[in-house]
Motif scaffolding. Structure first.
Motif, PDB file in Angstrom:
ATOM      1  N   GLN A   1      -7.133  46.401 -70.234  1.00 31.88           N
ATOM      2  CA  GLN A   1      -6.088  45.390 -70.059  1.00 31.88           C
ATOM      3  C   GLN A   1      -6.592  43.976 -70.314  1.00 31.88           C
ATOM      4  OE1 GLN A   1      -7.181  47.564 -67.772  1.00 31.88           O
ATOM      5  NE2 GLN A   1      -7.092  46.748 -65.674  1.00 31.88           N
ATOM      6  N   ASP A   2      -7.900  43.781 -70.344  1.00 30.91           N
ATOM      7  CA  ASP A   2      -8.457  42.459 -70.634  1.00 30.91           C
ATOM      8  C   ASP A   2      -8.790  42.282 -72.115  1.00 30.91           C
ATOM      9  OD1 ASP A   2      -8.314  41.808 -67.928  1.00 30.91           O
ATOM     10  OD2 ASP A   2     -10.330  42.566 -67.514  1.00 30.91           O
ATOM     11  N   CYS A   3      -8.533  43.298 -72.919  1.00 34.81           N
ATOM     12  CA  CYS A   3      -8.834  43.238 -74.357  1.00 34.81           C
ATOM     13  C   CYS A   3      -7.621  42.724 -75.132  1.00 34.81           C
ATOM     14  CB  CYS A   3      -9.212  44.622 -74.876  1.00 34.81           C
ATOM     15  SG  CYS A   3     -10.715  45.313 -74.142  1.00 34.81           S
TER      16      CYS A   3
ATOM     17  N   ARG B   1     -12.497  46.005 -69.165  1.00 34.81           N
ATOM     18  CA  ARG B   1     -11.264  46.729 -68.890  1.00 34.81           C
ATOM     19  C   ARG B   1     -10.315  46.627 -70.090  1.00 34.81           C
ATOM     20  NH1 ARG B   1      -8.662  44.570 -63.543  1.00 34.81           N
ATOM     21  NH2 ARG B   1      -8.557  42.710 -64.883  1.00 34.81           N
TER      22      ARG B   1
END
Length: 363
Positions: free
Chosen positions: A151-153, A149
Motif C-alpha cells: 500500500q506504500d508503493c 508494504r
C-alpha cells in the motif's frame, strides 16, 4: 534482514509476456526507493524485445528456457552467466523451482522470492504471496522482507513512451492507411489459449455495430501467428476493419496500441500493454476469471464476462472447453461490448471507485 548492497540488482521473471508487464511496477519501485547503481532484468526473448527501451532497466539478460537454455545444461550455463555478473541481490516474483535454483547456483549473496515458490528453501528471505490480490500487488509484495508494504508503493503500471519508436510507429500507421486524427478502436482477437478468445462471430458483429454507431476506424492487432485468424475476421467484417496483424514488432506494439482511443481485447498480454500505455480498455474474459488476479489494473477499464459455475476451467484457460458448450465465449454479447466502448469514450468508467480496479459488467 542484513544490510542490502544495491550496487548490482537482478530481477528475474521468465513467465509469459503479460506476467512480465505486470512486474514493471516492482522494477519501478526498486529503482525509485533504493540506491540502485545498476538494475538488470532476466526474462524470455520476447520480454527482451518488448522492454529493451525501458528507462528503469539498465541491462536485459535472456533466458530462452524453451529453446537454447532448456533443460539442466541450460540452467547450469545460465547460473554460470549470472555468477560472472556478480549480482549483489536478486528478487524474483516467479514461483518456479528453476528460477530459485538458478539464483542459488549463481551464488547471489541475497536472494528474495515467495514462500509459495517450489524452490522457496533456496531463498535467503521469503515473502508471502496473497492469491486474493492482483498480480501487480503480488509482485510488489516480494519487497516485504525489506520492510516495504504494498500500500506504500506507487503501483503504477507504465510502459513509458520512447520518442523515436513512437514517431516511427506513427509514420508506419499512416503508411498502412490509418487516418490521423480520426478515433481508432483497437481490437485484439487473439490469445495463446483458445478458450480465452471471444468468438469471431462476436468480434465481427461488434465491428459492424461500432462502425455503424461511431465515426471511427477499427484496427485489428495480432502477432504473426494470429495473421490467418485476423485475416478471416477482417473478411468476415466485410473489410470494415484494418488488418494490422504481424505489422508491428513487440518493440513497436506499445506505441501502436497507444494510438487507439479504446482497446478491445481478450485476456492477454496486449491487454496489460494497453493499460500500461494508459489506453481505456475493454477486456473480455471467457474461460478465465478476474479473481485469478490478472484483470486490467486500471480504473479506466471495463471487464465483460458471463458468470458461469464452470469458470475458470483452468488457471490459464484450456485448449478446448471441457464441457463443449463454450458458453463463456458465445454468450458475451456484441451490444454489451459496444456499450462499454461508448462508456469509455465518454469518460464514464467508474472503476468501482478505485484507481486500479476496473468496472465489471455481466455479458
Amino acid at each position: 534482514m542484513h544490510a542490502v548492497n544495491w550496487d548490482n540488482v537482478l530481477v528475474l521473471q521468465t513467465s509469459f509476456l503479460g506476467d512480465l508487464v505486470l512486474t514493471l511496477p516492482l522494477i519501478a519501485e526498486i529503482r525509485s526507493r533504493f540506491p540502485v547503481r545498476k538494475l538488470s532484468l532476466m526474462c524470455t526473448p520476447l520480454g527482451r524485445e518488448l522492454l529493451q527501451d525501458h528507462p528503469a532497466i539498465d541491462e536485459i539478460l535472456v533466458d530462452d528456457k524453451k529453446g537454447a537454455h532448456r533443460g539442466w545444461r541450460g540452467l547450469t550455463a545460465q547460473a554460470a552467466l549470472l555468477r560472472q555478473q556478480r549480482f549483489t541481490i536478486a528478487l524474483t516474483p516467479h514461483k518456479s523451482a528453476r528460477s530459485a535454483l538458478m539464483l542459488y547456483r549463481a551464488k547471489i549473496p541475497q536472494r528474495i522470492g515467495f514462500r509459495q515458490s517450489k524452490g522457496w528453501f533456496l531463498f535467503h528471505y521469503c515473502a508471502e504471496r496473497d492469491p486474493a490480490r492482483h498480480d501487480v500487488e503480488r509482485n510488489l509484495s516480494v519487497l516485504q522482507p525489506l520492510g516495504v508494504r504494498v500500500q506504500d508503493c506507487a503501483r503504477e503500471l507504465e510502459l513509458p513512451p520512447h520518442r523515436q519508436i513512437d514517431d516511427a510507429v506513427a509514420h508506419k500507421l499512416r503508411h498502412l492507411g490509418v487516418v490521423e486524427g480520426k478515433p481508432a478502436i483497437g481490437v485484439n482477437s487473439g490469445s495463446i489459449w483458445p478458450t480465452k478468445r471471444w468468438w469471431q462471430a462476436g468480434f465481427a458483429e461488434f465491428i459492424g455495430l461500432v462502425k455503424a454507431k461511431l465515426d471511427c476506424q477499427v484496427l485489428l492487432f495480432g502477432a504473426p501467428e494470429d495473421a490467418e485468424g485476423v485475416k478471416r475476421l477482417s473478411e468476415r467484417s466485410g473489410g470494415a476493419a484494418l488488418d494490422l496483424a504481424g505489422k508491428f514488432s513487440l518493440r513497436e506494439l506499445p506505441a501502436a496500441i497507444g494510438s487507439c482511443q479504446v482497446f478491445v481485447t481478450n485476456d492477454s498480454g496486449p491487454m496489460h500493454i494497453a493499460v500500461a500505455r494508459k489506453v481505456p480498455t475493454v477486456a473480455l474474459f471467457c474461460a478465465t476469471t478476474p479473481d485469478l488476479g490478472f484483470y486490467p489494473y486500471s480504473g479506466n477499464a471495463i471487464v465483460i464476462q458471463k458468470q458461469l459455475g464452470c469458470r475458470p476451467c483452468t488457471s490459464h484457460g484450456g485448449r478446448r472447453c471441457p464441457l463443449v458448450h463454450e458458453k463463456c465465449i458465445r454468450q458475451i454479447r456484441a451490444q454489451t461490448v459496444l456499450a462499454a466502448v461508448e462508456k469509455l469514450l465518454a469518460g464514464q468508467a467508474r472503476g468501482d471507485h478505485e484507481r486500479f480496479r476496473p468496472e465489471f459488467l455481466a455479458a
